[in-house]
Scaffold this active site. Structure first.
Site, mmCIF file in Angstrom:
data_model
loop_
_atom_site.group_PDB
_atom_site.id
_atom_site.type_symbol
_atom_site.label_atom_id
_atom_site.label_comp_id
_atom_site.label_asym_id
_atom_site.label_seq_id
_atom_site.Cartn_x
_atom_site.Cartn_y
_atom_site.Cartn_z
ATOM 1 N N LEU A 47 -54.796 -11.894 -63.827
ATOM 2 C CA LEU A 47 -53.844 -10.777 -63.925
ATOM 3 C C LEU A 47 -53.036 -10.601 -62.639
ATOM 4 O O LEU A 47 -53.565 -10.734 -61.544
ATOM 5 C CB LEU A 47 -54.605 -9.487 -64.256
ATOM 6 C CG LEU A 47 -55.458 -9.537 -65.531
ATOM 7 C CD1 LEU A 47 -56.137 -8.192 -65.770
ATOM 8 C CD2 LEU A 47 -54.651 -9.945 -66.748
ATOM 9 N N GLY A 73 -47.177 -8.504 -63.163
ATOM 10 C CA GLY A 73 -46.520 -8.515 -64.483
ATOM 11 C C GLY A 73 -47.447 -7.898 -65.526
ATOM 12 O O GLY A 73 -47.039 -7.034 -66.314
ATOM 13 N N HIS A 74 -48.722 -8.333 -65.531
ATOM 14 C CA HIS A 74 -49.687 -7.753 -66.479
ATOM 15 C C HIS A 74 -49.889 -6.261 -66.181
ATOM 16 O O HIS A 74 -50.020 -5.460 -67.091
ATOM 17 C CB HIS A 74 -51.049 -8.454 -66.358
ATOM 18 C CG HIS A 74 -51.026 -9.906 -66.717
ATOM 19 N ND1 HIS A 74 -51.211 -10.903 -65.792
ATOM 20 C CD2 HIS A 74 -50.863 -10.520 -67.908
ATOM 21 C CE1 HIS A 74 -51.160 -12.071 -66.392
ATOM 22 N NE2 HIS A 74 -50.944 -11.886 -67.670
ATOM 23 N N GLN A 133 -41.073 -9.883 -71.226
ATOM 24 C CA GLN A 133 -39.802 -10.559 -71.530
ATOM 25 C C GLN A 133 -39.747 -11.972 -70.932
ATOM 26 O O GLN A 133 -39.004 -12.812 -71.404
ATOM 27 C CB GLN A 133 -38.639 -9.687 -71.015
ATOM 28 C CG GLN A 133 -37.260 -10.295 -71.126
ATOM 29 C CD GLN A 133 -36.841 -10.605 -72.562
ATOM 30 O OE1 GLN A 133 -37.272 -9.951 -73.509
ATOM 31 N NE2 GLN A 133 -35.995 -11.626 -72.722
ATOM 32 N N ASP A 163 -41.786 -14.294 -71.263
ATOM 33 C CA ASP A 163 -42.113 -15.201 -72.370
ATOM 34 C C ASP A 163 -41.301 -14.772 -73.594
ATOM 35 O O ASP A 163 -41.848 -14.347 -74.618
ATOM 36 C CB ASP A 163 -43.619 -15.142 -72.655
ATOM 37 C CG ASP A 163 -44.434 -15.557 -71.436
ATOM 38 O OD1 ASP A 163 -44.222 -16.675 -70.941
ATOM 39 O OD2 ASP A 163 -45.247 -14.749 -70.950
ATOM 40 N N GLN A 198 -42.028 -16.293 -77.022
ATOM 41 C CA GLN A 198 -43.321 -15.804 -77.519
ATOM 42 C C GLN A 198 -43.164 -14.405 -78.142
ATOM 43 O O GLN A 198 -43.663 -14.141 -79.249
ATOM 44 C CB GLN A 198 -44.321 -15.754 -76.368
ATOM 45 C CG GLN A 198 -45.595 -14.985 -76.665
ATOM 46 C CD GLN A 198 -46.650 -15.183 -75.588
ATOM 47 O OE1 GLN A 198 -47.341 -16.192 -75.574
ATOM 48 N NE2 GLN A 198 -46.797 -14.233 -74.696
ATOM 49 N N VAL A 204 -41.199 -8.984 -64.410
ATOM 50 C CA VAL A 204 -41.432 -8.506 -63.035
ATOM 51 C C VAL A 204 -41.190 -9.689 -62.099
ATOM 52 O O VAL A 204 -41.631 -10.815 -62.370
ATOM 53 C CB VAL A 204 -42.875 -7.964 -62.886
ATOM 54 C CG1 VAL A 204 -43.143 -7.519 -61.452
ATOM 55 C CG2 VAL A 204 -43.096 -6.803 -63.851
ATOM 56 N N SER A 218 -48.957 -16.382 -63.752
ATOM 57 C CA SER A 218 -50.266 -16.868 -63.285
ATOM 58 C C SER A 218 -50.135 -18.280 -62.725
ATOM 59 O O SER A 218 -50.908 -18.696 -61.870
ATOM 60 C CB SER A 218 -51.271 -16.867 -64.432
ATOM 61 O OG SER A 218 -51.311 -15.586 -65.004
ATOM 62 N N ARG A 219 -49.145 -19.023 -63.212
ATOM 63 C CA ARG A 219 -48.984 -20.413 -62.772
ATOM 64 C C ARG A 219 -48.310 -20.524 -61.399
ATOM 65 O O ARG A 219 -48.278 -21.613 -60.829
ATOM 66 C CB ARG A 219 -48.233 -21.223 -63.821
ATOM 67 C CG ARG A 219 -49.076 -21.429 -65.087
ATOM 68 C CD ARG A 219 -48.424 -22.336 -66.093
ATOM 69 N NE ARG A 219 -49.334 -22.751 -67.128
ATOM 70 C CZ ARG A 219 -49.380 -22.231 -68.372
ATOM 71 N NH1 ARG A 219 -48.544 -21.289 -68.714
ATOM 72 N NH2 ARG A 219 -50.249 -22.689 -69.250
#
Ligand code: PAF
Length: 284
Positions: free
Chosen positions: A33, A36-37, A148, A150, A153, A176, A186-187
């Site tokens: 996390l 953004g999360h 947004q 993704d 998705q 964010v 996360s990447r």
């Protein structure tokens, strides 16, 4: 905050809350996390009386050549973040719990998954839609929160929810960004400092695109050329795609008109990064 690994328990916990007439907000995540999360969780906490977060690195959305095994899993830190931000339940099943039945049933959203990331990750959205359908069935939320960043998705999940008459609302929250414009992901953990500097060019290229559209340029290929030039400059960014598509049906546009999504996917070192902007040209 309750932490559970079983479907049975999360169902019982949510059922007990539902009788209190509380609105259930749900943030599905793969853990690791970041801010953004946290912004999704904050929005869920503001809008709902009760918030469930799932942490599950979903194997069915990764192809064999992707980073499923090395995907970061900092569980203790994730739980701390959830606790601190007002989450009521963390649901963190293992693969066996979610895919126990052997899974012969898959959710495939057509057409919307043919373009952008779908072209390069053929079974990715089938895995995402299937796991989200499972999680929505287990948690039974009123609202589920997606970022947004993704964009494809979020559009795919909205379509699935509408097509399958699922009784929940999908809320899409803004991307964010780091101060240099890099979208948080996360990447990003896979990037060196040098690579992070190069990665900031992704948003620079999107901003340049926005300026060109605002200056009245409607020819996509002119904009794409400019964006390619920006991203190719450091020589360390491998472009997977840069696309200008209709923001609703995700079909490629040669002429920019109406509401459009400009989306980028690149590889920098071992990290695959995506980003996008939405532009409303105000013209039909
Ligand atoms: O965006 C993600 O983190 C994942 O694709 C999701 C929605 C949690 C499904 O595994």
């Amino acid at each position: 905050m309750k932490i559970t690994e079983t479907i049975e328990q999360v169902r019982q916990l949510v059922k007990a809350v539902r009788v209190q007439n509380k609105r259930i907000g749900f943030v599905p995540t793969m853990g690791a996390l970041h801010i953004g999360h946290i912004s999704l969780i904050e929005t869920a906490v503001k809008q709902c009386g009760f918030v469930v977060v799932s942490i599950f690195v979903n194997p069915t959305q990764f192809s064999p050549s992707e980073d499923f095994d090395k995907y970061p899993r900092p569980v203790e830190k994730d739980l701390e973040i959830c606790e601190k931000n007002g989450v009521d339940i963390v649901f963190k099943p293992d693969v066996q719990e979610l895919y126990r039945s052997g899974n012969l049933t898959w959710v495939t959203v057509e057409k919307l998954t043919d373009s952008l990331c779908g072209r390069f990750r053929p079974d990715h959205f089938r895995g995402v839609a299937t796991v989200c359908a499972k999680l929505f069935n287990i948690v039974g939320p009123d609202k589920a929160y997606f970022g947004q960043k993704d964009a494809q998705q979020a559009i795919v999940i909205k379509q699935m929810v509408a097509d399958l008459n699922m009784p929940l609302e999908i809320v899409v929250c803004p991307t964010v960004r780091q101060p240099n414009g890099l979208a948080v992901s996360s990447r990003n953990k896979y990037l060196t400092e040098e690579q992070k500097k190069a990665a900031a060019l992704i948003y620079k290229s999107l901003q340049r695109c926005q300026q060109m559209i605002e200056a009245g340029i409607t020819n996509s290929s002119q904009i794409l050329t400019e964006m390619h030039n920006i991203l190719e400059e450091p020589g360390t960014i491998e472009i997977e795609y840069i696309s200008v598509v209709d923001a609703e049906n995700l079909q490629e546009l040669k002429k920019i008109t109406g509401k459009i999504l400009v989306a980028v996917a690149v590889k920098i070192g071992s990290a695959r990064l995506i980003d996008n902007i939405l532009v409303d040209t105000g013209k039909q």
